[in-house]
Design a protein around this motif. Structure first.
Motif, PDB file in Angstrom:
ATOM      1  N   ILE A   1       3.649  -1.341   6.921  1.00 48.56           N
ATOM      2  CA  ILE A   1       3.860  -0.512   5.740  1.00 48.56           C
ATOM      3  C   ILE A   1       5.286   0.041   5.738  1.00 48.56           C
ATOM      4  CG2 ILE A   1       3.006   1.639   6.789  1.00 48.56           C
ATOM      5  CD1 ILE A   1       1.717   2.233   4.003  1.00 48.56           C
ATOM      6  N   PRO A   2       6.015  -0.091   4.630  1.00 48.74           N
ATOM      7  CA  PRO A   2       7.351   0.513   4.562  1.00 48.74           C
ATOM      8  C   PRO A   2       7.242   2.040   4.624  1.00 48.74           C
ATOM      9  CG  PRO A   2       7.059  -1.154   2.846  1.00 48.74           C
ATOM     10  CD  PRO A   2       5.708  -0.901   3.453  1.00 48.74           C
ATOM     11  N   SER A   3       8.110   2.669   5.369  1.00 45.71           N
ATOM     12  CA  SER A   3       8.040   4.129   5.513  1.00 45.71           C
ATOM     13  C   SER A   3       8.220   4.835   4.166  1.00 45.71           C
ATOM     14  CB  SER A   3       9.059   4.632   6.531  1.00 45.71           C
ATOM     15  OG  SER A   3      10.362   4.339   6.101  1.00 45.71           O
ATOM     16  N   SER A   4       8.923   4.200   3.244  1.00 44.64           N
ATOM     17  CA  SER A   4       9.125   4.806   1.915  1.00 44.64           C
ATOM     18  C   SER A   4       7.819   4.891   1.119  1.00 44.64           C
ATOM     19  CB  SER A   4      10.154   4.003   1.126  1.00 44.64           C
ATOM     20  OG  SER A   4       9.689   2.682   0.920  1.00 44.64           O
ATOM     21  N   GLN A   5       6.764   4.228   1.584  1.00 44.35           N
ATOM     22  CA  GLN A   5       5.479   4.232   0.898  1.00 44.35           C
ATOM     23  C   GLN A   5       4.449   5.114   1.608  1.00 44.35           C
ATOM     24  OE1 GLN A   5       6.437  -0.261  -0.526  1.00 44.35           O
ATOM     25  NE2 GLN A   5       4.402   0.066   0.309  1.00 44.35           N
TER      26      GLN A   5
ATOM     27  N   PHE B   1       1.175   4.276  11.300  1.00 42.18           N
ATOM     28  CA  PHE B   1       2.247   3.664  10.528  1.00 42.18           C
ATOM     29  C   PHE B   1       3.175   2.763  11.344  1.00 42.18           C
ATOM     30  CE2 PHE B   1       2.074   7.605   7.567  1.00 42.18           C
ATOM     31  CZ  PHE B   1       0.979   7.083   6.894  1.00 42.18           C
ATOM     32  N   HIS B   2       3.541   3.162  12.539  1.00 46.26           N
ATOM     33  CA  HIS B   2       4.485   2.370  13.330  1.00 46.26           C
ATOM     34  C   HIS B   2       3.889   1.065  13.856  1.00 46.26           C
ATOM     35  CE1 HIS B   2       7.459   5.865  14.348  1.00 46.26           C
ATOM     36  NE2 HIS B   2       7.482   5.521  13.074  1.00 46.26           N
ATOM     37  N   PHE B   3       2.587   0.859  13.679  1.00 47.05           N
ATOM     38  CA  PHE B   3       1.925  -0.322  14.221  1.00 47.05           C
ATOM     39  C   PHE B   3       1.510  -1.325  13.161  1.00 47.05           C
ATOM     40  CE2 PHE B   3       1.248   3.243  17.075  1.00 47.05           C
ATOM     41  CZ  PHE B   3       1.756   2.722  18.249  1.00 47.05           C
TER      42      PHE B   3
ATOM     43  N   VAL C   1       0.844  -1.197   0.000  1.00 46.15           N
ATOM     44  CA  VAL C   1       0.000   0.000   0.000  1.00 46.15           C
ATOM     45  C   VAL C   1       0.880   1.249   0.000  1.00 46.15           C
ATOM     46  CG1 VAL C   1      -1.587   1.337   1.477  1.00 46.15           C
ATOM     47  CG2 VAL C   1      -1.955  -1.122   1.130  1.00 46.15           C
ATOM     48  N   HIS C   2       0.413   2.293  -0.652  1.00 45.11           N
ATOM     49  CA  HIS C   2       1.014   3.627  -0.547  1.00 45.11           C
ATOM     50  C   HIS C   2      -0.016   4.525   0.116  1.00 45.11           C
ATOM     51  CE1 HIS C   2       4.733   3.540  -3.028  1.00 45.11           C
ATOM     52  NE2 HIS C   2       4.168   2.425  -3.467  1.00 45.11           N
ATOM     53  N   THR C   3       0.449   5.470   0.903  1.00 40.06           N
ATOM     54  CA  THR C   3      -0.464   6.431   1.521  1.00 40.06           C
ATOM     55  C   THR C   3      -0.072   7.843   1.119  1.00 40.06           C
ATOM     56  OG1 THR C   3       0.820   6.746   3.551  1.00 40.06           O
ATOM     57  CG2 THR C   3      -0.798   4.930   3.531  1.00 40.06           C
ATOM     58  N   VAL C   4      -1.065   8.703   1.086  1.00 38.13           N
ATOM     59  CA  VAL C   4      -0.865  10.111   0.762  1.00 38.13           C
ATOM     60  C   VAL C   4      -1.606  10.936   1.807  1.00 38.13           C
ATOM     61  CG1 VAL C   4      -1.291  11.923  -0.938  1.00 38.13           C
ATOM     62  CG2 VAL C   4      -0.704   9.619  -1.702  1.00 38.13           C
TER      63      VAL C   4
END
Length: 186
Positions: free
Chosen positions: A94-98, A89-91, A61-64
């Protein structure tokens, strides 16, 4: 626009989480448009709980997120990056780059806006999907359906028209803010 009536904040948060979970499961490469603020806390808590209990994966997944404060580092407790990291995000996996959030420390704000627009445009074209949580948030930011109904009655509009009007007001404010930043840089 589909309007879902719920009893309370908890049910609203759960319904929003179910909507997102369903989207991620049917399309693991979804692009999620996410919001911050108190309204979203219950939704993010429900998503984290689902991840822990059912292992819904966010690996692809990517997030915006569309907002960030100018002048704040992502580690600052008042930044949107910090909010998203510490509430969602920390839970999950998901890769932080996404996870895409504008850089609040960019020296050239206009260049950062252009860079970020290019990222969003690339994601939308590549994925052919933008899962618009913002559309859902516009309704729930009014706190509950009763307030939306009251607004509709006061304006003599249908509920859908009132929500559309509200969305247009938000877009107008965003454009005013963008114009203000542009004129300050000249």
């Amino acid at each position: 626009m589909k309007i879902i009536e719920v009893r309370d904040y908890k049910e609203m948060s759960q319904k929003a989480a179910e909507w997102i979970i369903h989207q991620v499961r049917i399309n693991p490469h979804s692009v999620l448009g996410l919001a911050t603020g108190g309204t979203m806390l219950g939704t993010y808590a429900a998503l984290v709980e689902d991840y822990r209990n059912h292992q819904t994966t966010y690996r692809h997944v990517h997030t915006v997120n569309l907002d960030e404060y100018i002048g704040l580092d992502g580690d600052h407790p008042n930044s949107y990056r910090y909010y998203m990291n510490h509430h969602f995000f920390h839970f999950i996996d998901i890769p932080s780059s996404q996870t895409h959030i504008p850089n609040g420390l960019a020296e050239d704000v206009e260049a950062e806006c252009q860079r970020y627009e290019a990222i969003k445009d690339g994601l939308f074209k590549e994925k052919h999907l933008f899962f618009g949580l913002y559309q859902f948030v516009l309704a729930i930011e009014l706190n509950d359906l009763m307030k939306a109904k009251q607004l509709a009655e006061e304006l003599g509009l249908s509920l859908s028209e009132a929500l559309l009007w509200y969305q247009q007001c938000i877009e107008w404010v965003v454009q005013l803010q963008r114009n203000s930043v542009n004129s300050e840089q000249r």
